[in-house]
Design an enzyme around this catalytic site. Sequence first.
Site, PDB file in Angstrom:
ATOM      1  N   ASP A   1      33.651  40.785  39.398  1.00  0.00           N
ATOM      2  CA  ASP A   1      34.220  39.783  39.682  1.00  0.00           C
ATOM      3  C   ASP A   1      34.268  39.354  41.032  1.00  0.00           C
ATOM      4  OD1 ASP A   1      36.282  41.084  40.973  1.00  0.00           O
ATOM      5  OD2 ASP A   1      37.636  41.375  39.042  1.00  0.00           O
TER       6      ASP A   1
ATOM      7  N   HIS B   1      39.458  34.765  45.221  1.00  0.00           N
ATOM      8  CA  HIS B   1      38.718  33.614  45.499  1.00  0.00           C
ATOM      9  C   HIS B   1      38.850  32.951  46.747  1.00  0.00           C
ATOM     10  CE1 HIS B   1      37.853  33.280  40.609  1.00  0.00           C
ATOM     11  NE2 HIS B   1      37.638  34.573  41.113  1.00  0.00           N
TER      12      HIS B   1
END
Length: 253
Positions: free
Chosen positions: A135, A82
């Site tokens: 993801d 992230h």
Amino acid sequence: MSEVEVSRDGAVQTITLNRPDVMNAFNRALHAALREALREARDPEVRAVVITGAGRGFCAGQDLTEFAGDLDVGDALRATYHPNVLAIRALEKPVIAAVNGACAGLSLACACDIRIASDAAFFVPGFIGIGLVPDSGGTYFIHRLLGASRAFEWMSSNRRLTAAEAHAWGIVSEIVEMDAFAARTAELAATYAAAPTKAIGMTKRLFDHADTATLEQQLEMEAQLQAAATKTNDFREGVAAFGEKRPPSFSGS
């Protein structure tokens, strides 16, 4: 051996994922090195960034030897992928993914602003094939590139795309023969590095904002950033060059 090699050629910074023995699969050390390289790329002297891979592959995705035991994968994603995806989007300059070979690291490639591929490249979703979901922004960026229907079909089928198919679908903007790939990547990056960097950075912000904005919100943001663009040295140079009928010489400021 460093997990990431960083080089600078003029205003172009090249970040090379450097675990060729495992097709540049991500582990924590590679994530940390990439994070530091992206931090270096914030230098105003850097006006274009290239991300590529060492050896035969761009990126094989996650090194699954780290996803074992009692690891909380959600926390691992939050701590590794992230921050790097967000760092790429936060760079107010163009980021080019130079996909030199096998690419299962789709989220990284698709988080970049521009993708070019060698004719040896191919693209593999990978997730469904081992019982996982996309993801690290994969659903976000691939949805934006392809639309919901085609993005779902590709991700859920685990279909391998050739470079030509990826080009036809609009995932990459061009395909280059492998022998000419490094030279073409350098040429493209240099072209962007000579462009009005602040205007490109603000254009990047506008397109990121557009997906969730109303028309009124987008019009307002365009007005605000256009006002900011008119205060740059590059705007003044662009207008002067236009009036003098000569090519502009942008400084990125």
